[in-house]
Design a protein around this motif. Structure first.
Motif, mmCIF file in Angstrom:
data_model
loop_
_atom_site.group_PDB
_atom_site.id
_atom_site.type_symbol
_atom_site.label_atom_id
_atom_site.label_comp_id
_atom_site.label_asym_id
_atom_site.label_seq_id
_atom_site.Cartn_x
_atom_site.Cartn_y
_atom_site.Cartn_z
ATOM 1 N N SER A 240 0.862 -1.186 0.000
ATOM 2 C CA SER A 240 0.000 0.000 0.000
ATOM 3 C C SER A 240 0.892 1.227 0.000
ATOM 4 O O SER A 240 2.071 1.163 0.326
ATOM 5 N N GLY A 241 0.318 2.354 -0.386
ATOM 6 C CA GLY A 241 1.097 3.586 -0.414
ATOM 7 C C GLY A 241 0.466 4.638 -1.290
ATOM 8 O O GLY A 241 -0.611 4.450 -1.878
ATOM 9 N N LYS A 242 1.142 5.765 -1.411
ATOM 10 C CA LYS A 242 0.603 6.933 -2.100
ATOM 11 C C LYS A 242 0.361 6.715 -3.591
ATOM 12 O O LYS A 242 -0.445 7.420 -4.195
ATOM 13 N N GLU A 243 1.056 5.753 -4.185
ATOM 14 C CA GLU A 243 0.937 5.554 -5.628
ATOM 15 C C GLU A 243 -0.171 4.566 -5.999
ATOM 16 O O GLU A 243 -0.348 4.255 -7.174
ATOM 17 N N GLU A 244 -0.924 4.091 -5.026
ATOM 18 C CA GLU A 244 -1.915 3.050 -5.299
ATOM 19 C C GLU A 244 -2.951 3.505 -6.330
ATOM 20 O O GLU A 244 -3.238 2.783 -7.299
ATOM 21 N N GLN A 245 -3.509 4.696 -6.147
ATOM 22 C CA GLN A 245 -4.544 5.154 -7.072
ATOM 23 C C GLN A 245 -3.992 5.354 -8.476
ATOM 24 O O GLN A 245 -4.625 4.979 -9.467
ATOM 25 N N ALA A 246 -2.782 5.929 -8.560
ATOM 26 C CA ALA A 246 -2.174 6.143 -9.877
ATOM 27 C C ALA A 246 -1.919 4.804 -10.571
ATOM 28 O O ALA A 246 -2.092 4.683 -11.797
ATOM 29 N N LEU A 247 -1.534 3.785 -9.820
ATOM 30 C CA LEU A 247 -1.305 2.462 -10.418
ATOM 31 C C LEU A 247 -2.605 1.841 -10.890
ATOM 32 O O LEU A 247 -2.660 1.224 -11.963
ATOM 33 N N ARG A 248 -3.670 1.995 -10.093
ATOM 34 C CA ARG A 248 -4.972 1.465 -10.523
ATOM 35 C C ARG A 248 -5.412 2.118 -11.827
ATOM 36 O O ARG A 248 -5.913 1.447 -12.741
ATOM 37 N N GLU A 249 -5.212 3.415 -11.915
ATOM 38 C CA GLU A 249 -5.593 4.126 -13.139
ATOM 39 C C GLU A 249 -4.755 3.654 -14.320
ATOM 40 O O GLU A 249 -5.258 3.526 -15.449
ATOM 41 N N LEU A 250 -3.452 3.394 -14.089
ATOM 42 C CA LEU A 250 -2.589 2.913 -15.171
ATOM 43 C C LEU A 250 -3.026 1.526 -15.633
ATOM 44 O O LEU A 250 -3.048 1.238 -16.844
ATOM 45 N N VAL A 251 -3.380 0.658 -14.692
ATOM 46 C CA VAL A 251 -3.853 -0.689 -15.055
ATOM 47 C C VAL A 251 -5.099 -0.584 -15.923
ATOM 48 O O VAL A 251 -5.238 -1.294 -16.944
ATOM 49 N N MET A 252 -6.025 0.287 -15.558
ATOM 50 C CA MET A 252 -7.249 0.467 -16.346
ATOM 51 C C MET A 252 -6.930 1.069 -17.705
ATOM 52 O O MET A 252 -7.450 0.631 -18.746
ATOM 53 N N GLU A 253 -6.083 2.064 -17.719
ATOM 54 C CA GLU A 253 -5.733 2.753 -18.964
ATOM 55 C C GLU A 253 -5.119 1.790 -19.975
ATOM 56 O O GLU A 253 -5.398 1.867 -21.176
ATOM 57 N N ARG A 254 -4.288 0.855 -19.496
ATOM 58 C CA ARG A 254 -3.607 -0.077 -20.393
ATOM 59 C C ARG A 254 -4.420 -1.342 -20.639
ATOM 60 O O ARG A 254 -3.955 -2.264 -21.335
ATOM 61 N N GLY A 255 -5.632 -1.422 -20.090
ATOM 62 C CA GLY A 255 -6.494 -2.583 -20.319
ATOM 63 C C GLY A 255 -5.982 -3.860 -19.686
ATOM 64 O O GLY A 255 -6.211 -4.960 -20.213
ATOM 65 N N LEU A 256 -5.309 -3.747 -18.541
ATOM 66 C CA LEU A 256 -4.685 -4.907 -17.902
ATOM 67 C C LEU A 256 -5.460 -5.408 -16.690
ATOM 68 O O LEU A 256 -4.926 -6.196 -15.900
ATOM 69 N N TYR A 257 -6.686 -4.984 -16.537
ATOM 70 C CA TYR A 257 -7.432 -5.308 -15.322
ATOM 71 C C TYR A 257 -7.692 -6.804 -15.160
ATOM 72 O O TYR A 257 -8.023 -7.262 -14.070
#
Length: 665
Positions: A240-257
């Motif tokens: 966990s940490g400050k970058e969690e939301q940014a990583l979730r958005e990147l996963v969605m953006e790249r279609g890797l969910y």
């Protein structure tokens, strides 16, 4: 042998806590071991404390504890700097508790695990026991202020241990005079108790804090390349940490969910490593890499960026894992795909990883520490304890009667030579040096030796500003001087010095980060402000004129108020002589109101003599460096001829000169 570890908070979690608990548990099989936790934050530790390890908290800061509102906790520490770079939890109470422990302990070895605790060990520690420091980060990743303070202390320790060979080399380069005391021993990592990973799950595992330095964004982008080639594989990221939301958005953006999952924190991780086939680390920087060792112990080959400093000392490239280019998703993906696409290679590397990771087992690391202790203790017996002759950048600056300063610097041993005191004007190349005579030593009540020298502030003429004190050593050392104490009682009430060259003043002080500095003033002439009286519509002054040559009898003196933003706008007020070298005058506020130029006008006070020479008026004498905060005057509300209300106030500037502020009420 009794071994004590000084730990910030043994009740929390983190790499330093985990490594200390692991090492303490292994040493406790053959020694008496105590973990001294400066703070107690929970009822029970979150990590596993072995039964043979004694846990001793010093300050209980749990809710409703007796220490929570202790009177001493509201007073600043004399050891830990009052600076945002250091924890504000340290105060006079921690000074008392840590100092009491270090004075009374029966330990043979005391190990400090972070910079501030190293400062306490240097300040209160006794030479009856070995004093050892540990670096759990890296030299270059430390906050500069912490690194500077730590570097000053390392030479006074019996040993200083880093967790990587590369970092030890950096420290030796930075501290050549202490190179023989610096060595590396990696962190111990507890062997897993679960079954090793079984290949075939098609899972890549990563774990750690979700922060920028870990660069999980690089891992996600690398796995996008993996998925294009092997969509049957998935990635799990724990933490966990400050970058969690940014990583979730990147996963969605790249279609890797469907392929990348953020699993949240998990402790212990050993059961999760066992679910994977490969481990991945994409950090920009790693002081050691405990997660790499944990994964290898579970039988996972590791693909890691070849970042400073730890991974390359753990992973054998092509044997138990691969090293990739930091910040390069393509390079990381190549390493992952090499293992994913070759089952036999993955199995061979899995076995090699498990075998090679054993060198980090707690018992192995504990043995290396035992060898260090034996070597240091044997060396003491072979050479009766006589500290290496050395002057430390830790000093006391004491104002002496007559205007000079006595500087005392802490000394280990006798006969230290080749040292000099440097006095450097901040943000300037101006530097003054004073050779340090080794023969002038004084001993205090605790038996500490101090080298003593005098500083004549006239040496700093003709410059005004802030000077930092430094220590230059015979082997190229250049260290800022830590303030063990600054005493200015002789300066209280002292007027600026006047001689044939001009007017001078020098006030030493302890900086906010606990170094020694000097604030100096030098002027051809100066008007020192005495009493200030705010009356109806005016502010009156009594000034002492400090002139290199006495003014002729009958010489006219005027107070000149000059607008700061438009120096052509000014007005003068005649001054009346009082005795031989003093004048009085009153500044009418209406003169300001008649010359309003903006929403807030600033007027500087000057004194002009009959020959046309001018001098600034202020308060540069005494023992106060920032009179702006201590010398305050009443605000007057005045009305202009048009009936508009204005606030007029005299104030001391950052340079201890006097100005007026005039603004609408």
């Amino acid at each position: 042998m009794k071994i004590a570890f000084l730990l910030h908070d043994a009740y929390g979690i983190g790499g330093t806590v985990s490594a200390t608990l692991n090492l303490a548990g292994a040493l406790a099989k053959r020694h008496e071991v105590e973990i001294v936790s400066v703070f107690r934050t929970r009822d029970t530790p979150q990590g596993s404390v072995e039964p043979g390890v004694r846990l001793t908290p010093l300050v209980d800061i749990r809710a409703n504890s007796a220490d929570k509102d202790h009177q001493l906790s509201r007073q600043p520490s004399a050891v830990s700097p009052r600076s945002p770079s250091f924890s504000q939890l340290y105060n006079a109470l921690t000074d008392q508790r840590i100092g009491g422990y270090l004075d009374g302990t029966t330990a043979d070895v005391v190990i400090a695990t972070r910079p501030v605790l190293l400062m306490y060990l240097a300040h209160f520690g006794e030479r009856d026991y070995l004093r050892i420091g540990q670096e759990h980060l890296t030299h270059d990743s430390q906050i500069p202020e912490q690194r500077e303070r730590q570097n000053q202390i390392v030479p006074d320790m019996d040993a200083f241990v880093t967790v990587s060979h590369a970092d030890a080399e950096i420290y030796r380069g930075a501290l050549p005079h202490a190179a023989s005391r610096i060595l590396s021993i990696p962190n111990p990592v507890t062997l897993p108790t679960v079954m090793p990973a079984r290949s075939g799950q098609h899972i890549v595992v990563a774990a750690g804090r979700l922060v920028k330095v870990k660069r999980y964004d690089v891992l996600v982008r690398a796995f996008e390349i993996v998925v294009r080639n092997r969509p049957d594989w998935s990635l799990r990221i724990y933490g966990s940490g400050k970058e969690e939301q940014a990583l979730r958005e990147l996963v969605m953006e790249r279609g890797l969910y469907n392929h990348v999952r953020l699993m949240g924190p998990h402790a212990p991780m050993e059961s999760e490593w066992a679910k994977g086939d490969i481990a991945a680390v994409t950090s920009d920087n790693e002081s050691f890499g405990m997660t790499i060792v944990e994964a290898m112990q579970a039988g996972l080959p590791v693909v890691s960026t070849d970042c400073p400093l730890g991974p390359r000392e753990i992973i054998q490239h092509g044997v138990d894992g691969f090293l990739a280019v930091p910040g390069d998703p393509e390079s990381v993906a190549q390493g992952l795909l090499a293992l994913i696409n070759d089952d036999q290679l993955r199995l061979r590397m899995s076995e090699a990883a498990r075998q090679n990771a054993y060198r980090f087992a707690p018992d192995v690391i504990a043995q290396r520490y035992e060898e260090l202790f034996d070597h240091l203790l044997t060396d003491r017996v072979r050479k009766p304890l006589r500290p290496t002759a050395r002057v430390l950048a830790q000093g006391r600056l004491i104002a002496a009667p007559g205007g000079g300063f006595r500087l005392q610097l802490k000394v280990t041993g006798e006969g230290a030579t080749g040292y000099a005191v440097g006095i450097k004007l901040r943000d300037s190349p101006e530097l003054r040096t004073i050779p340090l005579e080794s023969g002038t030593l004084v001993k205090d009540a605790r038996g500490q030796l101090w080298a003593e020298t005098m500083i004549d502030p006239r040496l700093l003429r003709p410059h005004e500003g802030t000077w930092d004190l430094r220590l230059f050593g015979p082997e190229g050392q250049d260290e800022r001087m830590v303030a063990e104490g600054v005493e200015t009682q002789y300066l209280s009430g002292q007027a600026p010095w006047l001689d044939g060259q001009g007017v001078s003043s020098a006030i030493p002080y302890r900086t906010m980060d606990d170094f020694i500095a000097l604030r100096t003033w030098f002027r051809p002439a100066h008007a020192e402000i005495g009493q200030v009286v705010v009356d109806e519509g005016r502010t009156g002054f009594h000034l002492s004129l400090l002139l290199p040559a006495p003014a002729q009898a009958g010489t006219a003196v005027h107070a000149v108020l000059r607008h700061r933003s438009d120096r052509t706008v000014e007005f003068a007020v005649p001054a009346q002589p009082v005795g031989e070298a003093s004048v009085t005058f009153a500044v009418p506020h209406r003169e300001f109101l008649a010359r309003r130029l903006g929403a807030t006008d600033i007027w500087d006070l000057w004194i002009r003599t009959g020959d046309g020479s001018e001098m600034r008026a202020g308060r540069i004498g005494g023992d106060i460096i920032r009179r702006k905060h201590t010398d305050r005057f009443p605000t007057a509300v005045d009305r202009s001829d048009l009936g508009v209300a204005h606030r007029t106030v005299a104030y001391i500037t950052d340079d201890n000169d006097l100005s007026f502020s005039v603004k609408h009420a």
